[in-house]
Design a protein around this motif. Structure first.
Motif, PDB file in Angstrom:
ATOM      1  N   SER A 273       0.821  -1.215   0.000  1.00  0.00           N
ATOM      2  CA  SER A 273       0.000   0.000   0.000  1.00  0.00           C
ATOM      3  C   SER A 273       0.853   1.263   0.000  1.00  0.00           C
ATOM      4  CB  SER A 273      -0.934   0.020   1.210  1.00  0.00           C
ATOM      5  OG  SER A 273      -0.184   0.046   2.408  1.00  0.00           O
ATOM      6  N   LEU A 274       2.150   1.129   0.257  1.00  0.00           N
ATOM      7  CA  LEU A 274       3.045   2.285   0.275  1.00  0.00           C
ATOM      8  C   LEU A 274       3.707   2.535  -1.078  1.00  0.00           C
ATOM      9  CD1 LEU A 274       4.781   1.654   3.719  1.00  0.00           C
ATOM     10  CD2 LEU A 274       2.798   3.094   3.213  1.00  0.00           C
ATOM     11  N   HIS A 275       3.476   1.628  -2.033  1.00  0.00           N
ATOM     12  CA  HIS A 275       4.130   1.753  -3.340  1.00  0.00           C
ATOM     13  C   HIS A 275       3.299   2.610  -4.299  1.00  0.00           C
ATOM     14  CE1 HIS A 275       6.142   0.725  -7.056  1.00  0.00           C
ATOM     15  NE2 HIS A 275       7.154   0.327  -6.289  1.00  0.00           N
ATOM     16  N   PRO A 276       3.957   3.387  -5.169  1.00  0.00           N
ATOM     17  CA  PRO A 276       3.222   4.206  -6.146  1.00  0.00           C
ATOM     18  C   PRO A 276       2.313   3.396  -7.069  1.00  0.00           C
ATOM     19  CG  PRO A 276       5.526   4.868  -6.062  1.00  0.00           C
ATOM     20  CD  PRO A 276       5.389   3.642  -5.201  1.00  0.00           C
ATOM     21  N   TYR A 277       2.650   2.128  -7.345  1.00  0.00           N
ATOM     22  CA  TYR A 277       1.789   1.312  -8.209  1.00  0.00           C
ATOM     23  C   TYR A 277       0.407   1.128  -7.577  1.00  0.00           C
ATOM     24  CZ  TYR A 277       5.981  -0.065 -10.860  1.00  0.00           C
ATOM     25  OH  TYR A 277       7.112  -0.083 -11.621  1.00  0.00           O
ATOM     26  N   TYR A 278       0.375   1.048  -6.254  1.00  0.00           N
ATOM     27  CA  TYR A 278      -0.914   0.927  -5.551  1.00  0.00           C
ATOM     28  C   TYR A 278      -1.713   2.217  -5.733  1.00  0.00           C
ATOM     29  CZ  TYR A 278      -4.226   0.545  -1.690  1.00  0.00           C
ATOM     30  OH  TYR A 278      -5.364   0.519  -0.932  1.00  0.00           O
ATOM     31  N   ARG A 279      -1.056   3.330  -5.556  1.00  0.00           N
ATOM     32  CA  ARG A 279      -1.712   4.645  -5.723  1.00  0.00           C
ATOM     33  C   ARG A 279      -2.171   4.861  -7.161  1.00  0.00           C
ATOM     34  NH1 ARG A 279      -2.687   5.535  -0.623  1.00  0.00           N
ATOM     35  NH2 ARG A 279      -0.839   5.681   0.650  1.00  0.00           N
ATOM     36  N   ALA A 280      -1.467   4.261  -8.096  1.00  0.00           N
ATOM     37  CA  ALA A 280      -1.840   4.380  -9.511  1.00  0.00           C
ATOM     38  C   ALA A 280      -2.964   3.424  -9.889  1.00  0.00           C
ATOM     39  CB  ALA A 280      -0.613   4.119 -10.387  1.00  0.00           C
ATOM     40  N   GLY A 281      -3.350   2.551  -8.959  1.00  0.00           N
ATOM     41  CA  GLY A 281      -4.452   1.636  -9.224  1.00  0.00           C
ATOM     42  C   GLY A 281      -4.079   0.400 -10.016  1.00  0.00           C
ATOM     43  N   LEU A 282      -2.797   0.024 -10.023  1.00  0.00           N
ATOM     44  CA  LEU A 282      -2.388  -1.170 -10.766  1.00  0.00           C
ATOM     45  C   LEU A 282      -2.815  -2.449 -10.050  1.00  0.00           C
ATOM     46  CD1 LEU A 282       1.170  -0.305 -12.128  1.00  0.00           C
ATOM     47  CD2 LEU A 282      -1.082   0.126 -13.130  1.00  0.00           C
ATOM     48  N   TYR A 283      -3.051  -2.365  -8.749  1.00  0.00           N
ATOM     49  CA  TYR A 283      -3.516  -3.532  -7.997  1.00  0.00           C
ATOM     50  C   TYR A 283      -4.341  -3.081  -6.801  1.00  0.00           C
ATOM     51  CZ  TYR A 283       0.723  -2.529  -5.223  1.00  0.00           C
ATOM     52  OH  TYR A 283       1.707  -1.926  -4.481  1.00  0.00           O
ATOM     53  N   TYR A 284      -5.132  -4.024  -6.306  1.00  0.00           N
ATOM     54  CA  TYR A 284      -5.959  -3.826  -5.125  1.00  0.00           C
ATOM     55  C   TYR A 284      -5.487  -4.810  -4.061  1.00  0.00           C
ATOM     56  CZ  TYR A 284      -8.963  -1.973  -8.788  1.00  0.00           C
ATOM     57  OH  TYR A 284      -9.458  -1.291  -9.860  1.00  0.00           O
ATOM     58  N   LEU A 285      -5.484  -4.396  -2.828  1.00  0.00           N
ATOM     59  CA  LEU A 285      -5.155  -5.307  -1.741  1.00  0.00           C
ATOM     60  C   LEU A 285      -6.427  -6.025  -1.332  1.00  0.00           C
ATOM     61  CD1 LEU A 285      -2.757  -3.069   0.339  1.00  0.00           C
ATOM     62  CD2 LEU A 285      -2.229  -4.692  -1.485  1.00  0.00           C
ATOM     63  N   GLN A 286      -6.369  -7.333  -1.316  1.00  0.00           N
ATOM     64  CA  GLN A 286      -7.561  -8.122  -1.017  1.00  0.00           C
ATOM     65  C   GLN A 286      -7.156  -9.461  -0.425  1.00  0.00           C
ATOM     66  OE1 GLN A 286     -10.083  -8.867  -4.421  1.00  0.00           O
ATOM     67  NE2 GLN A 286     -11.893  -8.910  -3.134  1.00  0.00           N
ATOM     68  N   GLU A 287      -7.837  -9.867   0.623  1.00  0.00           N
ATOM     69  CA  GLU A 287      -7.580 -11.152   1.260  1.00  0.00           C
ATOM     70  C   GLU A 287      -7.865 -12.240   0.230  1.00  0.00           C
ATOM     71  OE1 GLU A 287      -9.338 -13.962   2.602  1.00  0.00           O
ATOM     72  OE2 GLU A 287      -7.524 -14.487   3.671  1.00  0.00           O
ATOM     73  N   PRO A 288      -6.957 -13.216   0.066  1.00  0.00           N
ATOM     74  CA  PRO A 288      -7.125 -14.214  -1.001  1.00  0.00           C
ATOM     75  C   PRO A 288      -8.473 -14.933  -1.006  1.00  0.00           C
ATOM     76  CG  PRO A 288      -4.910 -14.332  -0.149  1.00  0.00           C
ATOM     77  CD  PRO A 288      -5.658 -13.370   0.744  1.00  0.00           C
ATOM     78  N   SER A 289      -8.999 -15.282   0.143  1.00  0.00           N
ATOM     79  CA  SER A 289     -10.288 -15.979   0.125  1.00  0.00           C
ATOM     80  C   SER A 289     -11.413 -15.074  -0.358  1.00  0.00           C
ATOM     81  CB  SER A 289     -10.620 -16.559   1.504  1.00  0.00           C
ATOM     82  OG  SER A 289     -10.866 -15.523   2.431  1.00  0.00           O
ATOM     83  N   ALA A 290     -11.264 -13.762  -0.215  1.00  0.00           N
ATOM     84  CA  ALA A 290     -12.281 -12.825  -0.700  1.00  0.00           C
ATOM     85  C   ALA A 290     -12.272 -12.724  -2.222  1.00  0.00           C
ATOM     86  CB  ALA A 290     -12.073 -11.446  -0.076  1.00  0.00           C
ATOM     87  N   MET A 291     -11.168 -13.124  -2.860  1.00  0.00           N
ATOM     88  CA  MET A 291     -11.091 -13.125  -4.326  1.00  0.00           C
ATOM     89  C   MET A 291     -11.785 -14.345  -4.924  1.00  0.00           C
ATOM     90  SD  MET A 291      -7.120 -12.280  -5.000  1.00  0.00           S
ATOM     91  CE  MET A 291      -6.186 -11.357  -3.814  1.00  0.00           C
ATOM     92  N   THR A 292     -11.929 -15.374  -4.136  1.00  0.00           N
ATOM     93  CA  THR A 292     -12.403 -16.660  -4.629  1.00  0.00           C
ATOM     94  C   THR A 292     -13.802 -16.617  -5.249  1.00  0.00           C
ATOM     95  OG1 THR A 292     -10.954 -17.767  -3.070  1.00  0.00           O
ATOM     96  CG2 THR A 292     -12.741 -19.078  -4.000  1.00  0.00           C
ATOM     97  N   PRO A 293     -14.797 -15.986  -4.606  1.00  0.00           N
ATOM     98  CA  PRO A 293     -16.134 -16.003  -5.219  1.00  0.00           C
ATOM     99  C   PRO A 293     -16.170 -15.442  -6.633  1.00  0.00           C
ATOM    100  CG  PRO A 293     -16.289 -15.296  -2.946  1.00  0.00           C
ATOM    101  CD  PRO A 293     -14.817 -15.365  -3.285  1.00  0.00           C
ATOM    102  N   ALA A 294     -15.475 -14.336  -6.868  1.00  0.00           N
ATOM    103  CA  ALA A 294     -15.486 -13.753  -8.213  1.00  0.00           C
ATOM    104  C   ALA A 294     -14.831 -14.674  -9.236  1.00  0.00           C
ATOM    105  CB  ALA A 294     -14.777 -12.403  -8.214  1.00  0.00           C
ATOM    106  N   ALA A 295     -13.903 -15.509  -8.766  1.00  0.00           N
ATOM    107  CA  ALA A 295     -13.226 -16.418  -9.675  1.00  0.00           C
ATOM    108  C   ALA A 295     -13.993 -17.713  -9.898  1.00  0.00           C
ATOM    109  CB  ALA A 295     -11.828 -16.743  -9.136  1.00  0.00           C
ATOM    110  N   CYS A 296     -14.966 -18.002  -9.029  1.00  0.00           N
ATOM    111  CA  CYS A 296     -15.626 -19.314  -9.084  1.00  0.00           C
ATOM    112  C   CYS A 296     -17.135 -19.281  -9.292  1.00  0.00           C
ATOM    113  CB  CYS A 296     -15.354 -20.078  -7.781  1.00  0.00           C
ATOM    114  SG  CYS A 296     -13.617 -20.385  -7.493  1.00  0.00           S
ATOM    115  N   LEU A 297     -17.799 -18.218  -8.874  1.00  0.00           N
ATOM    116  CA  LEU A 297     -19.260 -18.205  -8.900  1.00  0.00           C
ATOM    117  C   LEU A 297     -19.811 -17.377 -10.055  1.00  0.00           C
ATOM    118  CD1 LEU A 297     -19.955 -17.640  -5.115  1.00  0.00           C
ATOM    119  CD2 LEU A 297     -20.033 -19.795  -6.367  1.00  0.00           C
ATOM    120  N   PRO A 298     -20.798 -17.888 -10.730  1.00  0.00           N
ATOM    121  CA  PRO A 298     -21.419 -17.121 -11.813  1.00  0.00           C
ATOM    122  C   PRO A 298     -22.489 -16.163 -11.279  1.00  0.00           C
ATOM    123  CG  PRO A 298     -22.394 -19.286 -11.697  1.00  0.00           C
ATOM    124  CD  PRO A 298     -21.293 -19.250 -10.661  1.00  0.00           C
TER     125      PRO A 298
END
Length: 137
Positions: free
Chosen positions: A75-100
């Motif tokens: 979160s301290l890196h400029p890439y985060y501020r530029a929106g290149l990635y989001y910080l997210q707990e891995p299990s919270a990413m799972t539904p979007a990857a698996c559920l329609p």
């Protein structure tokens, strides 16, 4: 670490998980996992991997998800501020990857992610509408 979870919750989990309940309990003793999700609207995963200034490891079940070590502060890196990635707990990413989800539910960006992943599924989930879109080729 001893965690005092409500007995009702533990009983529900025991019923729902069956033989996997022991693994569930053990998971509370494991070290926490840290994750980030690459914003593929701004950069490809391949490009991000080549410029990422800290160690990352692909999350196998999330196309644009990565683990990073606990000592890193992305979160301290400029890439985060530029929106290149989001910080997210891995299990919270799972539904979007698996559920329609349906197109009607896709009014927000996260819901659009659900739809993108849903179109990649090989089979129509049970109880899914007959007009579910065909797999992209």
């Amino acid at each position: 670490m001893r965690l005092n979870l409500p007995a009702d919750f533990l009983n529900r989990m025991r019923t729902m998980l069956g033989e996997e309940y022991e693994a569930f309990q053990k998971s509370y003793k494991e070290e926490r996992q840290y994750g980030l999700r690459v914003n593929t609207r701004k950069i490809s995963c391949e490009e991000f991997e080549s410029i990422c200034p800290f160690p990352i490891k692909k999350i196998p079940w999330v196309p644009n998800g990565y683990f990073y070590p606990s000592e890193v502060r992305p979160s301290l890196h400029p890439y985060y501020r530029a929106g290149l990635y989001y910080l997210q707990e891995p299990s919270a990413m799972t539904p979007a990857a698996c559920l329609p989800v349906t197109p009607r539910a896709c009014q927000s960006l996260p819901a659009r992610q659900f739809w993108t992943y849903a179109r990649r599924l090989e089979e129509k989930p049970r109880n899914w509408p007959q007009n579910w879109p065909a797999k992209e080729s």
